[in-house]
Design a protein around this motif. Structure first.
Motif, PDB file in Angstrom:
ATOM      1  N   ARG A   1      37.763  70.391  46.580  1.00 30.80           N
ATOM      2  CA  ARG A   1      37.160  70.015  47.531  1.00 30.80           C
ATOM      3  C   ARG A   1      36.038  71.196  47.792  1.00 30.80           C
ATOM      4  N   MET A   2      36.551  72.460  47.729  1.00 34.54           N
ATOM      5  CA  MET A   2      35.548  73.594  47.673  1.00 34.54           C
ATOM      6  C   MET A   2      34.491  73.542  46.629  1.00 34.54           C
ATOM      7  N   MET A   3      34.561  73.179  45.421  1.00 39.97           N
ATOM      8  CA  MET A   3      33.664  72.931  44.559  1.00 39.97           C
ATOM      9  C   MET A   3      32.626  71.925  44.889  1.00 39.97           C
TER      10      MET A   3
ATOM     11  N   ILE B   1      54.021  69.116  43.027  1.00 37.75           N
ATOM     12  CA  ILE B   1      53.132  69.129  44.615  1.00 37.75           C
ATOM     13  C   ILE B   1      52.266  70.323  44.625  1.00 37.75           C
ATOM     14  N   VAL B   2      52.676  71.437  44.311  1.00 31.83           N
ATOM     15  CA  VAL B   2      51.909  72.678  44.523  1.00 31.83           C
ATOM     16  C   VAL B   2      50.748  72.613  43.442  1.00 31.83           C
ATOM     17  N   MET B   3      50.703  72.221  42.399  1.00 33.58           N
ATOM     18  CA  MET B   3      49.713  71.966  41.399  1.00 33.58           C
ATOM     19  C   MET B   3      48.923  71.059  41.958  1.00 33.58           C
ATOM     20  N   PHE B   4      49.101  69.862  42.777  1.00 29.98           N
ATOM     21  CA  PHE B   4      48.357  68.921  43.141  1.00 29.98           C
ATOM     22  C   PHE B   4      47.622  69.523  44.500  1.00 29.98           C
ATOM     23  N   PHE B   5      48.260  70.113  45.136  1.00 26.16           N
ATOM     24  CA  PHE B   5      47.678  70.397  46.340  1.00 26.16           C
ATOM     25  C   PHE B   5      46.441  71.633  46.105  1.00 26.16           C
ATOM     26  N   ALA B   6      46.826  72.444  45.265  1.00 28.81           N
ATOM     27  CA  ALA B   6      45.960  73.716  44.732  1.00 28.81           C
ATOM     28  C   ALA B   6      44.651  72.845  44.132  1.00 28.81           C
ATOM     29  N   GLU B   7      44.746  72.006  43.255  1.00 27.85           N
ATOM     30  CA  GLU B   7      43.558  71.239  42.489  1.00 27.85           C
ATOM     31  C   GLU B   7      42.790  70.388  43.709  1.00 27.85           C
ATOM     32  N   MET B   8      43.681  69.738  44.641  1.00 25.46           N
ATOM     33  CA  MET B   8      42.687  69.275  45.744  1.00 25.46           C
ATOM     34  C   MET B   8      41.912  70.158  46.549  1.00 25.46           C
ATOM     35  N   LEU B   9      42.542  71.211  46.675  1.00 29.43           N
ATOM     36  CA  LEU B   9      41.804  72.278  47.581  1.00 29.43           C
ATOM     37  C   LEU B   9      40.509  72.749  46.529  1.00 29.43           C
ATOM     38  N   ALA B  10      40.616  72.987  45.199  1.00 26.98           N
ATOM     39  CA  ALA B  10      39.775  73.710  44.577  1.00 26.98           C
ATOM     40  C   ALA B  10      38.642  72.391  44.285  1.00 26.98           C
TER      41      ALA B  10
END
Length: 351
Positions: free
Chosen positions: A116-118, A105-114
């Protein structure tokens, strides 16, 4: 109930110190060979290497990483954290599975934010429903050999209509729906490039993280010889999977050195773990089981997410080349994944 002697917490007998130190260089050589070979072969012209070889190696590597998560990390995590000597600390809860789950879940959240920022940084005009896809050089070669399809007048009419309204919701040039995940990004598309490189860095992080902790295990195990032999093949196969992806990724011209750096970091990760294990001299076996179990579960979660989402789903579901490839190519890719899974699952009998 375990006997008091069994749970005394006595440290593992760290014999064969010379072989433990030698294993640092043995594992480093195997890891470096696995990770660096595809990169070097892809960038030289003296030895002709078919692009299809990288295609096969890449999908075998996907299977290796998935099997590593389940068989080489989650299983020992469960064994360590459910050990009878840790019952008083763990409370009978399934901590290994819970830690792996929360890591996913944390990995998915981190990639989702990354991601979005890209998207915001590139100021791209694509809708939020776009899915980044990977352009596979090996599939380029396959596509080039396919006979061109003659478009019918009806298809040409549909294409013209779609191109005339490229900004309508859900449509892109070519008449394919964004929401259906069928839009092909062109070579050089910044969002596609960023998505590919983000996936590679996530893969690198997961592989390096777990490699450090299998190094710790090798540095402190009492089954040194068997584990060393298995880990030589394990690290080499995993390195081939990582290296093949580093080799075919579309690195910018001013970042051509990055694959060599990432391969070097991977090659050093397990030796660093071995050295740390030898130097730490653990004095309590129960604490060692607890620490190993926690970090094995975290590593399992990372590689589960990376293998199933970044590699398997994106390669087979979101890659336009694979969706349009002949069925024999699709089956070959799946067979390579299955082969990688089988090899690592068999090696799990010993490590």
């Amino acid at each position: 109930m375990a006997d008091a002697v069994d749970c005394s917490g006595d440290a593992v007998d760290l014999t064969d110190r010379g072989l433990r130190i030698g294993s640092i260089f043995i594992i480093m050589a195997a890891s470096l060979f696995g990770a660096l070979s595809p990169i070097v072969l892809a960038r030289q012209s003296k030895i002709p290497v078919p692009k299809f070889a990288f295609f096969i190696t890449k999908f075998i590597g996907t299977g290796v990483i998935i099997a590593t998560a389940f068989m080489h990390l989650l299983v020992p995590a469960v064994e360590n954290l459910t050990d009878v000597c840790l019952e008083d600390r763990m409370g009978g809860y399934d901590w290994a599975e819970a830690i792996a789950l929360m890591t996913v879940i944390v990995m998915f959240f981190a990639e989702m934010l990354a991601s979005r920022m890209m998207d915001d940084a590139t100021d791209h005009s694509h809708s939020h429903g776009d899915i980044d896809v990977e352009l596979d050089p090996a599939m380029d070669l396959i596509a080039a050999k396919q006979p061109e399809k003659t478009s019918t007048s009806e298809e040409l009419s549909q294409t013209t209509d779609a191109e005339a309204r490229p900004t309508e919701a859900g449509y892109a040039p070519g008449g394919e729906s964004h929401l259906a995940h069928k839009r092909d990004h062109k070579e050089g598309d910044s969002t596609s490039l960023g998505g590919q490189l983000l996936a590679i860095f996530i893969l690198e992080f997961g592989v390096v993280f777990h490699s450090v902790f299998i190094g710790l295990t090798l540095g402190t195990t009492d089954e040194l010889v068997v584990l060393l032999v298995v880990l030589v093949f394990h690290q080499m196969f995993e390195g081939l999977g990582l290296g093949s992806r580093l080799a075919v990724a579309p690195w910018p011209e001013n970042r051509k050195w990055v694959p060599y750096l990432l391969a070097g970091i991977y090659a050093l990760s397990t030796p660093i773990g071995i050295a740390a294990g030898i130097g730490a001299k653990p004095n309590n076996a129960n604490t060692q089981k607890l620490v190993n179990g926690i970090f094995d579960a975290i590593s399992a979660g990372i590689l589960m997410y990376t293998g199933l989402v970044e590699l398997l789903a994106h390669e087979f579901m979101f890659n336009p080349y694979m969706r349009r490839a002949p069925i024999k190519i699709l089956l070959l890719a799946f067979a390579c994944v299955a082969f990688g899974v089988a090899v690592m699952a068999i090696l799990a009998k010993w490590a």
